[in-house]
Design a protein around this motif. Sequence first.
Motif, PDB file in Angstrom:
ATOM      1  N   ILE A   3      17.210 -56.045  70.611  1.00  0.00           N
ATOM      2  CA  ILE A   3      18.134 -56.088  69.491  1.00  0.00           C
ATOM      3  C   ILE A   3      18.591 -57.535  69.369  1.00  0.00           C
ATOM      4  O   ILE A   3      19.402 -58.020  70.157  1.00  0.00           O
ATOM      5  CB  ILE A   3      19.319 -55.132  69.718  1.00  0.00           C
ATOM      6  N   THR A   5      18.685 -61.296  66.610  1.00  0.00           N
ATOM      7  CA  THR A   5      18.385 -62.065  65.407  1.00  0.00           C
ATOM      8  C   THR A   5      17.401 -63.160  65.792  1.00  0.00           C
ATOM      9  O   THR A   5      17.734 -64.049  66.582  1.00  0.00           O
ATOM     10  CB  THR A   5      19.651 -62.703  64.824  1.00  0.00           C
ATOM     11  N   TYR A  17      21.822 -58.826  71.561  1.00  0.00           N
ATOM     12  CA  TYR A  17      22.853 -57.803  71.762  1.00  0.00           C
ATOM     13  C   TYR A  17      22.342 -56.761  72.753  1.00  0.00           C
ATOM     14  O   TYR A  17      21.148 -56.446  72.785  1.00  0.00           O
ATOM     15  CB  TYR A  17      23.190 -57.105  70.441  1.00  0.00           C
ATOM     16  N   GLU A  72      18.003 -63.588  59.307  1.00  0.00           N
ATOM     17  CA  GLU A  72      17.540 -62.462  60.111  1.00  0.00           C
ATOM     18  C   GLU A  72      16.157 -61.968  59.707  1.00  0.00           C
ATOM     19  O   GLU A  72      15.356 -61.600  60.572  1.00  0.00           O
ATOM     20  CB  GLU A  72      18.540 -61.297  60.028  1.00  0.00           C
ATOM     21  N   LYS A 160      21.761 -46.379  62.368  1.00  0.00           N
ATOM     22  CA  LYS A 160      20.833 -46.996  63.315  1.00  0.00           C
ATOM     23  C   LYS A 160      19.971 -47.941  62.473  1.00  0.00           C
ATOM     24  O   LYS A 160      19.035 -47.520  61.800  1.00  0.00           O
ATOM     25  CB  LYS A 160      19.971 -45.944  64.015  1.00  0.00           C
ATOM     26  N   HIS A 161      20.319 -49.227  62.501  1.00  0.00           N
ATOM     27  CA  HIS A 161      19.588 -50.196  61.699  1.00  0.00           C
ATOM     28  C   HIS A 161      18.401 -50.742  62.494  1.00  0.00           C
ATOM     29  O   HIS A 161      18.280 -50.532  63.709  1.00  0.00           O
ATOM     30  CB  HIS A 161      20.515 -51.336  61.284  1.00  0.00           C
ATOM     31  N   SER A 163      16.157 -53.227  64.557  1.00  0.00           N
ATOM     32  CA  SER A 163      16.640 -54.036  65.671  1.00  0.00           C
ATOM     33  C   SER A 163      16.629 -55.530  65.400  1.00  0.00           C
ATOM     34  O   SER A 163      17.209 -56.295  66.175  1.00  0.00           O
ATOM     35  CB  SER A 163      15.798 -53.743  66.925  1.00  0.00           C
ATOM     36  N   PRO A 166      20.645 -57.109  63.481  1.00  0.00           N
ATOM     37  CA  PRO A 166      21.893 -56.589  64.052  1.00  0.00           C
ATOM     38  C   PRO A 166      23.148 -57.184  63.427  1.00  0.00           C
ATOM     39  O   PRO A 166      24.183 -56.502  63.329  1.00  0.00           O
ATOM     40  CB  PRO A 166      21.783 -56.964  65.535  1.00  0.00           C
ATOM     41  N   GLN A 167      23.101 -58.449  63.017  1.00  0.00           N
ATOM     42  CA  GLN A 167      24.300 -59.048  62.422  1.00  0.00           C
ATOM     43  C   GLN A 167      24.639 -58.389  61.084  1.00  0.00           C
ATOM     44  O   GLN A 167      25.813 -58.151  60.787  1.00  0.00           O
ATOM     45  CB  GLN A 167      24.091 -60.550  62.228  1.00  0.00           C
ATOM     46  N   THR A 188      28.175 -48.448  63.106  1.00  0.00           N
ATOM     47  CA  THR A 188      26.863 -48.999  63.437  1.00  0.00           C
ATOM     48  C   THR A 188      26.570 -48.722  64.902  1.00  0.00           C
ATOM     49  O   THR A 188      27.394 -49.029  65.776  1.00  0.00           O
ATOM     50  CB  THR A 188      26.832 -50.510  63.171  1.00  0.00           C
ATOM     51  N   LEU A 190      24.184 -49.826  67.728  1.00  0.00           N
ATOM     52  CA  LEU A 190      23.162 -50.763  68.204  1.00  0.00           C
ATOM     53  C   LEU A 190      22.381 -50.066  69.317  1.00  0.00           C
ATOM     54  O   LEU A 190      22.779 -50.072  70.485  1.00  0.00           O
ATOM     55  CB  LEU A 190      23.799 -52.060  68.703  1.00  0.00           C
TER      56      LEU A 190
END
Length: 464
Positions: A3, A5, A17, A72, A160-161, A163, A166-167, A188, A190
């Motif tokens: 996870i 950027t 993260y 990102e 759940k975005h 990976s 994350p920002q 959110t 992570l």
Amino acid sequence: MPIATVNPANGETLKTYDALGAEEIERRLATAETTFRDYRTTSFAERARLLHRAADLLDEERDDIGRVMTTEMGKPVKQARAEAAKCAKSMRWYADHAEELLADEEPADSDVKDSGASRVLVRYRPLGPVLAVMPWNFPLWQVVRFAAPALMAGNVGLLKHASNVPQTALYLEDLFRRAGFPEGCFQTLLIGSGAVEGILRDPRVKAATLTGSEPAGRAVASVAGDEVKKTVLELGGSDPFVVMPSADVDRAARTAVTARVQNNGQSCIAAKRFIVHTDVFDAFAERFTAGMKALKVGDPLDEDTDIGPLSTEQGRGDLEELVDDAVENGATVLCGGERPEGFTEHGWYYAPTILTDITPEMRVHQEETFGPVATLYRAADLDEAVALANDTPFGLSSNVWTNDEAEADRFVRDLEAGGVFFNGMTASHPAFPFGGVKRSGYGRELSGHGIREFCNITTVWHGA
């Protein structure tokens, strides 16, 4: 997948993260359930007030969040700002229309009497916590087009975005919190993809929505089916862009360039297969190729850039494999077909590309090209154009260029897609339903159809 950027323009890791542990996931699920019990009783007016505030904040912060999205996942920053503006506009649309879209419905008096009732109505009630598994390509818009209707319906969201964004994912949670939504309304998570199944099987999670790849869709749908939970899936697309002799060929060719390379070509609803009637094929091909060659590839933070890098090194590798396979099997390259000059060492760039002389044996004929690569087909007549357009496992949207009304009727009747856009490129709007057929998924987002997907449609019957 970590996870993190990772700037796709240069491969630099900017932030990392830690994934949430089991204890924190449990806390967040418990918070979502508790929050839902109270939030579902709030008025439409209160939800609208909060969503308008979120839209205002997003408008104020579009420059900053635009730069975050660009660093990102690589989209040109001017497109990132436009995405933020579109999200704010859609939030306001749902804030202003949700109460009307979810108003009680009353069947015809004759049917009410026939049932032996004095009154019958249909009421839309929220389901509860909804899990959203979202992709990186439109990291704000894909989430907002779920979150805005879900929150206005009285549901709460668990995101759940992807990976690699994350920002952006954390920004969304913070945005709704600062707008005044109660804690737990939008959270959110992570987490890696391995944690999704356990969350989806949790009885407190009532439904799921996924935008992403076909394998990801299958995985989520399989688990949800086993748990008998509602899902909406928006998966891949290989949209046709059909040009017939009556069309304005110059305008069609100009639009074709934008339709193919929007978001660096990484869009499910980007036109990918260009099917052109033989009478106008040469003229279209010449103009389309010139337009693709004129695009500026460069730093996505540069205001003049048209094409930035692909989001990941793996994504570029997958695209290169499709192009190489086509060329090895006889495809002709009209432009591109390689990493652009000056960008071979740093960043995950690929040149705007057009392939023609495509045959069914080539992988590119059936697989989605997720990047700035177009395939160009010659069609002898309307029948062949329709057959080529439908010769794909996907059915998300379609574009048709014609000024012949009879042809238009035929395309609407016969194209296997969730949308048909005439004399323009496919675009999503909050007022119109969005989704596909075949392996592009099922269910609909946006409009009244989308807000009702995660509602309990309740029949209320009163005896005479």
